[in-house]
Scaffold this motif. Structure first.
Motif, mmCIF file in Angstrom:
data_model
loop_
_atom_site.group_PDB
_atom_site.id
_atom_site.type_symbol
_atom_site.label_atom_id
_atom_site.label_comp_id
_atom_site.label_asym_id
_atom_site.label_seq_id
_atom_site.Cartn_x
_atom_site.Cartn_y
_atom_site.Cartn_z
ATOM 1 N N GLY A 250 0.928 -1.076 -0.236
ATOM 2 C CA GLY A 250 -0.046 0.330 -0.022
ATOM 3 C C GLY A 250 1.086 1.215 -0.232
ATOM 4 O O GLY A 250 2.134 1.271 -0.189
ATOM 5 N N PRO A 251 0.058 2.505 -0.019
ATOM 6 C CA PRO A 251 0.834 3.851 -0.068
ATOM 7 C C PRO A 251 2.315 3.938 1.640
ATOM 8 O O PRO A 251 1.229 3.051 2.339
ATOM 9 C CB PRO A 251 0.007 4.436 -0.130
ATOM 10 N N ALA A 252 2.538 4.662 1.016
ATOM 11 C CA ALA A 252 3.670 5.146 2.422
ATOM 12 C C ALA A 252 2.955 5.250 3.665
ATOM 13 O O ALA A 252 1.912 6.030 3.207
ATOM 14 C CB ALA A 252 4.682 5.544 1.757
ATOM 15 N N PRO A 253 3.493 5.708 4.179
ATOM 16 C CA PRO A 253 2.625 6.210 5.182
ATOM 17 C C PRO A 253 2.405 7.989 5.482
ATOM 18 O O PRO A 253 4.202 8.101 4.770
ATOM 19 C CB PRO A 253 3.607 5.985 6.848
ATOM 20 N N SER A 254 1.909 8.220 6.281
ATOM 21 C CA SER A 254 1.872 10.173 6.487
ATOM 22 C C SER A 254 2.823 10.600 7.678
ATOM 23 O O SER A 254 3.654 9.876 8.330
ATOM 24 C CB SER A 254 0.711 10.959 6.387
ATOM 25 N N ASN A 255 4.024 11.142 6.534
ATOM 26 C CA ASN A 255 5.059 11.700 7.939
ATOM 27 C C ASN A 255 5.322 14.078 8.160
ATOM 28 O O ASN A 255 5.177 13.978 6.831
ATOM 29 C CB ASN A 255 6.261 11.204 7.158
ATOM 30 N N LEU A 256 5.376 14.004 9.148
ATOM 31 C CA LEU A 256 5.702 15.569 9.138
ATOM 32 C C LEU A 256 6.960 15.744 9.212
ATOM 33 O O LEU A 256 7.322 14.817 9.839
ATOM 34 C CB LEU A 256 4.870 15.878 10.456
ATOM 35 N N ALA A 257 6.996 16.784 8.724
ATOM 36 C CA ALA A 257 8.260 17.402 8.831
ATOM 37 C C ALA A 257 8.071 18.874 8.572
ATOM 38 O O ALA A 257 7.436 19.645 8.012
ATOM 39 C CB ALA A 257 8.677 16.287 7.446
ATOM 40 N N VAL A 258 9.611 19.890 9.197
ATOM 41 C CA VAL A 258 9.617 20.616 9.450
ATOM 42 C C VAL A 258 10.911 21.289 7.165
ATOM 43 O O VAL A 258 12.037 20.766 7.505
ATOM 44 C CB VAL A 258 10.833 21.780 10.460
#
Lengths: 309, 698
Positions: free
Chosen positions: B228-236
Motif C-alpha cells: 500500500g501507500p507510504a505512511p504519512s509523516n510530518l517534517a519541517v
C-alpha cells in the motif's frame, strides 16, 4: 489399351533403312509387323539368308533346270561328269521352335520398348522368317514353366503370332524346367530359338541349353537386355525392387554403377563364351537397337559362318 | 524428498526431436524411391554395405551419441533438485550471508527498527555450520560492525547496543560493501539480506552489480502493508529567520513551512517553538495529504549571546524529524575606524568608504571617522578594522600602536594617495606593516590612457564572493594615478594588478592581523573606482576579510563535517589561541569528548563546544529533509540494478527463506555437470569412431 494405328511407321527411319523399335511398337498387328520387318531386311540382302545353320548334308539329287547352281556338287561332277545338287536338311522343312521367356523380368524397359515386346517382335519375326522358308514353326512361352505351346507346323504361323500377341508377363521365371520340357517335346532335330534375358547362373543356363543341344538341335539364343540393365543409368538412390521375387534392395547407383557394369558385361561375355563353346549360337540384343538391324546383323553373320558341303 | 524439477521443460521437446531425424532416416530408407528392376542378381553382390546400413552395427557408438544428445537436451531444460536445503547447493559447500541493516532515522517509524534487529538476529541464528556471515550497518555510509565470521556469537554480539542514527539512506555504499565482503569470502553461495524500509530517496538508480550466484532477499514487514501507500509523516520543510534590528534590541521572526509527506491527512498537527529551552508559542493545524503550510512565530526579542531554538512537531509516528534546531545571536556591530583627511569639497578622503560601510548588514558595522591625529591607542581599543584613506602615516607612538593593533589581530585597510609620504610609509614598512614603495607613482592620465584592473584573485579567501559569474567587473574602473609597490614574495600576496602588471592590491599577514594595501585612493581623485558598482561590495568584503568575520550559521545538517579550527575563534582579548586538548564537545546525546580536528556532525540536536575560558560555541544540527519522505522504492527496481537479479519475498512465518525455482536452479547449476558429461561422451565417441575407422581401413 489399344495401340494407335500408325501409317508412317511402315516407312523406314530417316537415319537408315532400319526401323526404330519404338516405331515397331506402334504397329498394331504383329503379323504385319513381322512381315514388314522381315521382308524389309531380306530385300536388302543379296540373297535370302537361311535361318537354319545346321546345313547337314542329306543327299544328292540330279540337277534340274532352275536349281541354284551354287548347290551343284562339283566334286561329284568331277568324278561322274554329271550334275548333282546337294540337298540339306534345311531343304526338308525343319521344325523351328521359338521359346519365348515371358517371366516378369522381361517386362522391363526404359528405352521405350520393353524386353518383352522386343522379344515378342523378335519371336514374331523369326516365326515369319522361318515360315517364309517353309519351316514348320512352333512356339513355347514359358516363365517358371511352360505357359503356351504351339507345336511346330507349317500351318501354325497365325496361331504362333496370335499366341505371341496375347501372351503377358506375370510370373517369375526359371530356365531349367521349361527348357527341359521343350527338350523332351522335340522328337526330331529342330531349330530351337530361345529368347530370354537370362538372369540365371551362366553354368546353369549352359547346362539347360545343353539339354537342347544334346539332341542335335540347332540352338539359337537371343539374349535380350534393356540398356538400363547394362548401364545402370539411374542417378537417385532408390530401393530397387526385383520384378520377379519382389525383393527390395536400397541402391546408390552412383556407387554401384561401375561394378555393376563389370558384372553384367562379364555375365554376357561368359554366356557368349560358354554357349558358343557348346556350339550354341549366341546373339546379344540391346533393346535400344533397331530390331531389323539387329536381326539383319545376326543373320548376316550366321550366313557367313554357314558351310556348304 | 528430493525430486528433480525442470526449469525449462519445453526443451524436452528437443529430446523428441533428436530421435525424429533418425526415424525419418529410417523411414525414408524404408519408403525410399522405388525402382523396379528385372533382377537384383548382380546388385545384390554389390550392395551388401547399403543393405547393412539399415542395420545398426555399433551399438556402443549409437549409445554414446544418443546419450550425449540426451544430456545436452537435459542441460537446456535446466534441471534442479527441489527439496535441497538452502545451504546444500552444489554439494553443501555453505554460503556467506551479508546482512545490511538500515539504521537511517526513517527506520524509527513505528516499530521498524526493533523488528529489523530481531530479524537480523534470526538470520544470524539460522546459519548452518558451513555458513558464515557479516553484518553491515548503513545509512548514508556503510560500516561493517561484524566482519565475515562463522561464529554466531560474535555476530549476535555485534547486534547488541545498536541504535538508530540521524542520517539519511543511501544504498550504494552498503551494496558496495556487501560486494567486497562477498568477494573476500571463499563460499561459492551468497545471500544478501537487506533489512531496510527501502526508501526511494536512498536510491539514485545507480547500478551496483553483485557477484554471481548471489541470492537477494528483502523483507516485507518493513514496507507498507500489502504494497500500500507510504505512511504519512510530518517534517519541517524549511525555516526562515527574519531580523528586525533597532537601536537597542533585535527582534526575530521565525517562519517555518510544515509539510505532510504522505497520502493521508493529519488532522492534529502541533507546532511549537522554544527558545533557550523555554516554550514561546504553539500552533495547531491540519494538513491534507501532501500538503504544506507556513507557520510564523514571533517576532520576539533575542537576549544577549547565542540563543538556541527548537521547532517541535507532534502528530506522526516518526520522532526523528519532528524537531528542528537552530541558533541565533544578536547581531554584533563590528567597529570600524575610518581615518581620513578633509578635502576641499568637504567630503574627506574617506567619504566614499564611509558611505559604503554604511550599507553593511552582515555584519553590521559601527563606523567612526577620525582625522589622522585621532588615531591612537584609545581609538584603536574598541576597533576591529582601521581604514587609512589617503592620510599621512602615523609616526612615533601612534605608529607603534598601529603596528601593535595589527599584530594583535586587527585589520588594516590602507589606501595610498598623495599624502602617502615616503619616509613615514617607509618606517612602517620597515616595521613590517607594509611592503616597500618604489618611490614613484604611475601617472596614466584619464580617458583611454587610464589604467585598469587587469587581474583580481577572485579565488582568494575572503573574496570568493567575486568568484561567481557577473559578480563584479573590476576592469570597469579607471585609474589615473597609483603608487608602485614592491611586494615581498615571502610576505605579500598580490590580489590584484593593473594592466601594466603593477600591484594594485596586496595582502600581508602581520602577526594575527592582516593588512590590505590599495595602491591608489578610495575616492575620486586618483581613480573613479568609488563610482563603480564594484566599489561597495569590494569595501565591505575587504572589511570582512580584515575582521575575519565568521557569521554564526543558524543550523547545519547531519553528515556535515567541520574543521574545528574554523569553528573556534581566537580570543584576541585573552591573547592566546585555544589548544585543542582544552576543548570539550558535548553531542546531542549528552556524550562529552575531546574533539578531533574534524568534527563530524552525526546527530540531530545541539553540539556544545566548551572552550577553556568557559565560553561556549553551539552548533545546531538537523536531519536531512529528504529522509522524511517515507515512500519506498519498488524492490524489483533495486533488484534489477544489482545482479544476479533474483528477488525473493521472505515469509516471516517460515523458518527459512522461500526461494523460487530460478534461484534454486542457479544455485545448483546442474546443467554445468550435464554439459561436462556431454563433452566427455563426445570425446569418447570421437575416440571410438576413429578407432573403428582405422580398424575398418586396416
Amino acid at each position: 489399351m489399344s495401340r494407335p494405328r500408325v501409317y508412317s511407321s511402315l516407312k523406314q527411319s530417316a537415319s537408315g533403312r532400319f526401323l526404330d523399335p519404338k516405331a515397331l511398337a506402334r504397329i498394331s498387328r504383329l503379323d504385319l509387323l513381322a512381315r514388314t520387318l522381315v521382308e524389309g531386311f531380306i530385300s536388302g540382302l543379296h540373297r535370302s539368308p537361311y535361318l537354319g545353320r545346321s546345313l547337314d548334308f542329306a543327299e544328292h539329287r540330279p540337277y534340274m533346270p532352275g536349281d541354284d547352281i551354287r548347290k551343284i556338287d562339283w566334286r561329284v561332277f568331277a568324278r561322274t561328269d554329271r550334275y548333282y545338287v546337294k540337298q540339306f536338311d534345311a531343304d526338308t522343312n525343319t521344325n523351328c521352335t521359338i521359346a519365348l521367356d515371358i517371366s516378369k523380368s522381361m517386362d522391363f524397359g526404359l528405352t521405350g520398348i520393353s524386353k518383352f515386346d522386343y522379344g515378342r517382335y523378335l519371336a514374331a519375326c523369326l516365326a515369319y522368317f522361318s515360315h517364309k522358308q517353309r519351316d514348320r514353326v512352333g512356339l513355347v512361352t514359358f516363365d517358371r514353366e511352360i505357359v503356351d505351346f504351339v507345336p511346330p507346323s507349317a500351318k501354325h504361323l497365325e496361331l504362333v503370332l496370335q499366341t505371341i500377341e496375347r501372351t503377358t508377363c506375370s510370373r517369375d521365371g526359371s530356365l531349367w524346367g521349361p527348357v527341359e520340357s521343350v527338350a523332351g517335346s522335340i522328337k526330331r532335330k529342330s531349330i530351337v530359338i530361345l529368347i530370354s534375358d537370362f538372369y540365371e547362373d551362366p553354368d546353369r543356363i549352359v547346362a539347360a541349353m545343353g539339354l537342347l543341344k544334346g539332341k542335335s538341335n540347332d540352338v539359337l539364343v537371343f539374349h535380350l537386355l534393356d540398356e538400363a540393365e547394362i548401364d545402370l543409368p539411374f542417378t537417385e538412390a532408390a530401393e530397387f525392387v526385383d520384378l520377379e521375387s519382389g525383393e527390395r534392395l536400397p541402391v546408390v547407383p552412383q556407387a554401384a554403377r561401375s561394378e555393376y557394369r563389370e558384372r553384367i558385361e562379364a555375365h554376357i561375355s561368359e554366356l557368349r563364351a560358354k554357349l558358343t563353346e557348346g556350339g550354341i549360337d549366341y546373339a546379344f540384343f540391346n533393346t535400344s537397337t533397331p530390331l531389323d538391324f539387329a536381326l539383319f546383323s545376326y543373320l548376316s553373320n550366321r550366313k557367313k559362318a554357314a558351310r556348304v558341303r | 524428498m528430493t525430486t528433480v524439477s525442470l526449469l525449462n521443460p519445453l526443451f524436452l521437446v528437443g529430446l523428441l526431436a533428436v530421435g525424429v531425424p533418425v526415424l525419418i532416416h529410417l523411414q525414408r530408407l524404408h519408403q525410399s524411391r522405388t525402382q523396379h528392376f528385372p533382377s537384383l542378381m548382380f546388385l545384390e553382390r554389390i550392395q551388401i554395405p547399403s543393405r547393412s546400413r539399415r542395420r545398426i552395427r555399433n551399438w556402443l557408438l549409437l549409445a554414446l551419441r544418443s546419450l550425449a544428445l540426451i544430456l545436452l537436451t537435459l542441460a537446456f531444460t535446466r534441471p534442479w533438485l527441489s527439496g535441497a536445503t538452502a545451504g546444500a547447493a552444489a554439494g553443501g559447500e555453505g554460503k556467506v550471508v551479508v546482512v545490511l541493516l538500515d539504521n537511517s532515522f526513517s527506520m524509527g517509524y513505528e516499530d521498524r527498527w526493533p523488528k529489523a534487529l530481531e530479524y537480523a538476529r534470526d538470520v544470524v541464528g539460522s546459519l548452518d555450520a558451513a555458513d558464515e556471515a557479516a553484518v553491515v550497518l548503513f545509512s548514508d555510509t556503510a560500516t561493517v560492525i561484524a566482519e565475515t565470521t562463522a561464529d554466531p556469537a560474535l555476530l549476535q554480539q555485534a547486534l547488541d547496543d545498536l541504535t538508530l542514527s540521524s542520517r539519511t539512506t543511501r544504498f550504494t555504499p552498503a551494496l558496495r560493501m556487501a560486494k567486497r565482503l562477498f568477494l573476500e569470502s571463499d563460499r561459492p553461495n551468497r545471500e544478501l539480506v537487506l533489512l531496510s524500509d527501502l526508501q526511494a530517496s536512498g536510491w539514485n538508480g545507480e547500478r551496483s552489480e553483485l557477484p554471481q550466484r548471489t541470492l537477494f532477499r528483502w523483507v516485507d514487514f518493513l514496507l507498507p502493508e500489502d504494497g500500500g501507500p507510504a505512511p504519512s509523516n510530518l517534517a519541517v520543510a524549511s525555516v526562515v529567520i527574519r531580523r528586525e534590528a533597532s537601536t537597542d534590541r533585535e527582534r526575530v521572526e521565525v517562519i517555518t513551512r510544515i509539510a505532510n509527506r504522505g497520502p493521508r491527512p493529519i488532522l492534529a498537527v502541533g507546532v511549537s517553538i522554544e527558545l533557550n529551552g523555554r516554550p514561546l508559542e504553539d500552533r495547531e493545524l491540519e494538513l491534507e495529504a501532501d500538503e504544506s503550510k507556513l507557520v510564523s512565530f514571533g517576532p520576539f526579542s533575542l537576549p544577549d549571546g547565542v540563543s538556541t531554538g527548537v521547532l517541535r512537531l507532534t502528530g506522526d509516528a516518526l520522532e526523528a524529524d519532528n524537531g528542528f534546531f537552530f541558533v541565533l545571536s544578536r547581531a554584533q556591530a563590528l567597529p570600524v575606524l575610518v581615518v581620513d583627511r578633509p578635502r576641499v569639497d568637504g567630503r574627506g578622503s574617506g567619504f566614499y568608504v564611509q558611505r559604503a560601510l554604511a550599507l553593511a548588514r552582515e555584519p553590521p558595522l559601527r563606523v567612526r571617522r577620525v582625522a589622522a591625529s585621532g588615531l591612537g591607542r584609545e581609538s584603536l581599543e574598541a576597533t576591529a578594522v582601521v581604514v587609512l584613506s589617503d592620510v599621512a602615516m602615523p609616526t612615533g607612538d601612534r605608529a607603534e600602536d598601529l603596528v601593535d593593533f595589527v599584530e594583535k589581530g586587527g585589520g588594516l585597510l590602507v589606501a595610498l594617495g598623495s599624502r602617502t609620504v615616503d619616509s613615514r610609509y617607509q618606517a612602517l614598512s620597515e616595521a613590517g606593516l607594509f611592503p616597500p614603495l618604489t618611490g614613484t607613482t604611475v601617472r596614466r592620465g584619464s580617458g583611454s590612457a587610464a589604467a585598469r584592473i587587469a587581474f583580481f584573485d577572485r579565488t582568494h579567501p575572503g573574496f570568493e564572493e567575486f568568484a561567481a559569474p557577473r559578480s563584479g567587473d573590476f576592469g570597469s574602473a579607471r585609474f589615473f594615478r597609483y603608487h608602485r609597490l614592491r611586494p615581498d614574495p615571502e610576505k605579500d600576496q598580490v590580489l590584484a594588478r593593473f594592466d601594466d602588471g603593477e600591484a594594485a592590491l596586496i595582502e600581508r599577514q602581520v602577526g594575527r592581523g592582516r593588512v590590505l594595501i590599495w595602491a591608489s585612493t578610495l575616492d575620486r581623485y586618483w581613480n573613479d573606482f568609488s563610482l563603480k558598482p564594484i566599489f561597495v561590495p569590494f569595501v565591505l568584503q575587504a572589511i570582512r576579510r580584515l575582521s575575519d568575520h565568521r557569521p554564526l550559521q543558524p543550523w547545519h545538517r547531519v553528515g556535515d563535517v567541520l574543521s574545528l579550527s574554523d569553528l573556534i575563534f581566537d580570543d584576541e582579548k585573552s591573547g592566546s589561541p585555544e589548544a585543542p586538548e582544552a576543548i570539550r564537545i558535548t553531542d546531542p546525546s549528552g556524550q562529552r569528548s575531546v574533539p578531533q580536528e574534524l568534527l563530524n556532525l552525526d546527530q540531530a540536536g545541539f553540539f556544545r563546544i566548551e572552550l577553556s575560558d568557559d565560553t561556549e560555541r553551539v552548533l545546531a544540527v538537523n536531519v536531512e529533509a529528504s529522509e522524511s519522505d517515507l515512500t519506498p522504492l519498488d524492490p524489483t527496481d533495486l533488484a534489477a540494478a544489482i545482479a544476479p537479479r533474483e528477488i525473493d519475498e521472505l515469509d516471516p512465518g517460515r523458518s527459512g527463506p522461500k526461494r523460487d525455482s530460478a534461484q534454486s536452479e542457479r544455485l545448483q547449476g546442474l546443467w554445468r555437470y550435464l554439459i561436462v558429461g556431454v563433452l566427455m561422451l563426445l570425446v569418447g565417441e570421437t575416440f571410438l569412431s576413429n578407432r573403428r575407422l582405422r580398424g575398418g581401413r586396416a
